[in-house]
Design a protein around this motif. Structure first.
Motif, PDB file in Angstrom:
ATOM      1  N   ARG A  13       0.800  -1.226   0.000  1.00  0.00           N
ATOM      2  CA  ARG A  13       0.000   0.000   0.000  1.00  0.00           C
ATOM      3  C   ARG A  13       0.834   1.277   0.000  1.00  0.00           C
ATOM      4  NH1 ARG A  13      -5.540  -0.828   1.944  1.00  0.00           N
ATOM      5  NH2 ARG A  13      -5.897  -3.047   1.853  1.00  0.00           N
ATOM      6  N   MET A  14       2.135   1.151   0.225  1.00  0.00           N
ATOM      7  CA  MET A  14       2.980   2.345   0.238  1.00  0.00           C
ATOM      8  C   MET A  14       3.008   3.036  -1.125  1.00  0.00           C
ATOM      9  SD  MET A  14       6.174   1.510   2.626  1.00  0.00           S
ATOM     10  CE  MET A  14       5.973   0.999   4.332  1.00  0.00           C
ATOM     11  N   LYS A  15       2.675   2.296  -2.165  1.00  0.00           N
ATOM     12  CA  LYS A  15       2.700   2.876  -3.511  1.00  0.00           C
ATOM     13  C   LYS A  15       1.417   3.650  -3.832  1.00  0.00           C
ATOM     14  CE  LYS A  15       6.078   0.132  -5.956  1.00  0.00           C
ATOM     15  NZ  LYS A  15       6.554  -0.889  -5.044  1.00  0.00           N
ATOM     16  N   ASP A  16       0.460   3.660  -2.894  1.00  0.00           N
ATOM     17  CA  ASP A  16      -0.868   4.196  -3.199  1.00  0.00           C
ATOM     18  C   ASP A  16      -1.064   5.697  -3.015  1.00  0.00           C
ATOM     19  OD1 ASP A  16      -1.529   1.639  -3.723  1.00  0.00           O
ATOM     20  OD2 ASP A  16      -2.730   1.307  -1.923  1.00  0.00           O
ATOM     21  N   ASP A  17      -0.043   6.423  -2.574  1.00  0.00           N
ATOM     22  CA  ASP A  17      -0.186   7.846  -2.301  1.00  0.00           C
ATOM     23  C   ASP A  17      -1.271   8.100  -1.240  1.00  0.00           C
ATOM     24  OD1 ASP A  17       0.742  10.467  -2.785  1.00  0.00           O
ATOM     25  OD2 ASP A  17      -1.069  10.930  -3.908  1.00  0.00           O
ATOM     26  N   ALA A  18      -1.330   7.193  -0.261  1.00  0.00           N
ATOM     27  CA  ALA A  18      -2.307   7.326   0.816  1.00  0.00           C
ATOM     28  C   ALA A  18      -1.693   6.703   2.059  1.00  0.00           C
ATOM     29  CB  ALA A  18      -3.592   6.586   0.457  1.00  0.00           C
ATOM     30  N   CYS A  19      -2.282   6.994   3.210  1.00  0.00           N
ATOM     31  CA  CYS A  19      -1.766   6.424   4.460  1.00  0.00           C
ATOM     32  C   CYS A  19      -2.130   4.932   4.512  1.00  0.00           C
ATOM     33  CB  CYS A  19      -2.372   7.176   5.638  1.00  0.00           C
ATOM     34  SG  CYS A  19      -2.039   6.405   7.229  1.00  0.00           S
ATOM     35  N   PRO A  20      -1.139   4.019   4.566  1.00  0.00           N
ATOM     36  CA  PRO A  20      -1.465   2.591   4.541  1.00  0.00           C
ATOM     37  C   PRO A  20      -2.261   2.146   5.765  1.00  0.00           C
ATOM     38  CG  PRO A  20       0.880   2.909   4.975  1.00  0.00           C
ATOM     39  CD  PRO A  20       0.316   4.252   4.662  1.00  0.00           C
ATOM     40  N   ILE A  21      -2.054   2.810   6.898  1.00  0.00           N
ATOM     41  CA  ILE A  21      -2.803   2.434   8.106  1.00  0.00           C
ATOM     42  C   ILE A  21      -4.290   2.763   7.900  1.00  0.00           C
ATOM     43  CG2 ILE A  21      -2.998   2.731  10.631  1.00  0.00           C
ATOM     44  CD1 ILE A  21      -0.208   1.720   9.861  1.00  0.00           C
ATOM     45  N   CYS A  22      -4.549   3.987   7.418  1.00  0.00           N
ATOM     46  CA  CYS A  22      -5.941   4.403   7.181  1.00  0.00           C
ATOM     47  C   CYS A  22      -6.638   3.508   6.159  1.00  0.00           C
ATOM     48  CB  CYS A  22      -5.992   5.836   6.651  1.00  0.00           C
ATOM     49  SG  CYS A  22      -5.753   7.093   7.893  1.00  0.00           S
ATOM     50  N   THR A  23      -5.949   3.204   5.056  1.00  0.00           N
ATOM     51  CA  THR A  23      -6.638   2.425   4.016  1.00  0.00           C
ATOM     52  C   THR A  23      -6.855   0.976   4.460  1.00  0.00           C
ATOM     53  OG1 THR A  23      -4.587   1.940   2.823  1.00  0.00           O
ATOM     54  CG2 THR A  23      -5.818   3.889   2.112  1.00  0.00           C
ATOM     55  N   LEU A  24      -5.890   0.454   5.247  1.00  0.00           N
ATOM     56  CA  LEU A  24      -6.070  -0.907   5.765  1.00  0.00           C
ATOM     57  C   LEU A  24      -7.259  -0.989   6.713  1.00  0.00           C
ATOM     58  CD1 LEU A  24      -2.650  -2.492   6.779  1.00  0.00           C
ATOM     59  CD2 LEU A  24      -4.593  -3.688   5.824  1.00  0.00           C
ATOM     60  N   VAL A  25      -7.342  -0.031   7.648  1.00  0.00           N
ATOM     61  CA  VAL A  25      -8.460  -0.020   8.607  1.00  0.00           C
ATOM     62  C   VAL A  25      -9.776   0.066   7.842  1.00  0.00           C
ATOM     63  CG1 VAL A  25      -9.580   1.335  10.430  1.00  0.00           C
ATOM     64  CG2 VAL A  25      -7.117   0.988  10.515  1.00  0.00           C
ATOM     65  N   ARG A  26      -9.833   0.986   6.872  1.00  0.00           N
ATOM     66  CA  ARG A  26     -11.064   1.174   6.104  1.00  0.00           C
ATOM     67  C   ARG A  26     -11.431  -0.091   5.323  1.00  0.00           C
ATOM     68  NH1 ARG A  26      -9.790   4.409   1.196  1.00  0.00           N
ATOM     69  NH2 ARG A  26      -9.150   2.324   0.590  1.00  0.00           N
ATOM     70  N   ASP A  27     -10.455  -0.673   4.616  1.00  0.00           N
ATOM     71  CA  ASP A  27     -10.757  -1.837   3.782  1.00  0.00           C
ATOM     72  C   ASP A  27     -11.182  -3.062   4.586  1.00  0.00           C
ATOM     73  OD1 ASP A  27     -10.193  -0.215   1.704  1.00  0.00           O
ATOM     74  OD2 ASP A  27      -8.318  -1.189   1.107  1.00  0.00           O
ATOM     75  N   ARG A  28     -10.559  -3.237   5.760  1.00  0.00           N
ATOM     76  CA  ARG A  28     -10.943  -4.401   6.580  1.00  0.00           C
ATOM     77  C   ARG A  28     -12.357  -4.204   7.133  1.00  0.00           C
ATOM     78  NH1 ARG A  28      -5.507  -7.171   8.315  1.00  0.00           N
ATOM     79  NH2 ARG A  28      -4.666  -7.173   6.210  1.00  0.00           N
ATOM     80  N   SER A  29     -12.687  -2.945   7.449  1.00  0.00           N
ATOM     81  CA  SER A  29     -14.018  -2.646   7.943  1.00  0.00           C
ATOM     82  C   SER A  29     -15.052  -2.895   6.837  1.00  0.00           C
ATOM     83  CB  SER A  29     -14.053  -1.172   8.353  1.00  0.00           C
ATOM     84  OG  SER A  29     -14.947  -0.935   9.380  1.00  0.00           O
ATOM     85  N   GLU A  30     -14.696  -2.506   5.621  1.00  0.00           N
ATOM     86  CA  GLU A  30     -15.589  -2.724   4.475  1.00  0.00           C
ATOM     87  C   GLU A  30     -15.783  -4.218   4.225  1.00  0.00           C
ATOM     88  OE1 GLU A  30     -17.006  -0.194   1.972  1.00  0.00           O
ATOM     89  OE2 GLU A  30     -16.942   0.729   3.941  1.00  0.00           O
TER      90      GLU A  30
END
Ligand SMILES: [Zn+2]
Ligand SMILES: [Zn+2]
Length: 211
Positions: A13-30
């Motif tokens: 996720r480091m390549k995503d131009d976004a915070c990997p912690i935030c996107t991981l939390v969001r995606d797992r919740s989804e």
């Protein structure tokens, strides 16, 4: 440290131009919401929790709606509405709002991901990948700095992050400059185009909805 699925996920996720912690939390919740639709809405344990906590927080209620359909809404809300109406008829006080199940899950997974990040930052390849492509949001930057107080690479983490945030600031200023009529012929670079679209997610606290 053991390179588990989350370790690799953060790195990817480091390549995503976004915070990997935030996107991981969001995606797992989804994905939890996805599973909920098909398996758990009729699960007794889930429905008891749902009643006790009076449903989800506003944010997750909307996410549940976005993933949901008529049947799963009918199942959980008929139950909640019935209990509320009975309470009203019996003149019973409504229960206080408790923690939202999904928010609780987010808080737990956020702590786990932050710990994995902190441990992984000891490793050369992880650190180099962060230095090259990674960024975290302001909120997680501050939390990680606090958590990494005695970490041997805390300065490396701080300077790599600040360098990228400064670069984002420069790109935003460039957009403003180019918008001026004197520079109207100058086009936005690809980096500037992605920065204006992603900057908000680095500056807001994405866990603000949690209750
Ligand atoms: Zn973040
Ligand atoms: Zn919630």
């Amino acid at each position: 440290m053991e390179r588990n699925f989350t370790w690799h996920d953060i790195l990817k996720r480091m390549k995503d131009d976004a915070c990997p912690i935030c996107t991981l939390v969001r995606d797992r919740s989804e994905s939890k919401l996805d599973v909920l639709q098909y398996q758990h809405v009729s699960d007794v344990e889930f429905r008891k929790n749902f009643l006790d906590t009076k449903g989800f927080c506003q944010h997750h209620t909307e996410r549940f709606y976005a993933h949901g359909d008529a049947l799963n809404h009918a199942i959980v809300y008929a139950h909640l509405l019935e209990v509320e109406l009975n309470r009203h008829k019996k003149n019973k006080k409504s229960k206080e709002k408790a923690t939202c199940m999904l928010c609780e899950g987010e808080n737990k997974s956020e702590t786990i991901y932050l710990n994995i990040f902190k441990k992984a930052y000891h490793e050369d390849d992880f650190r180099q990948a962060y230095e090259k492509d990674g960024i975290v949001c302001m909120q997680h930057f501050k939390t990680l700095l606090k958590n990494m107080k005695r970490h041997p690479y805390v300065k490396h983490f701080e300077s790599s992050t600040l360098q990228k945030l400064e670069a984002r600031l420069h790109e935003l200023k460039e957009i403003k400059r180019k918008n001026d009529h004197k520079a109207a012929s100058e086009r936005l670079t690809t980096k500037e185009k992605t920065t204006w679209q992603s900057i908000r997610k680095l500056l807001i606290d994405q866990g603000e909805h949690r209750r």
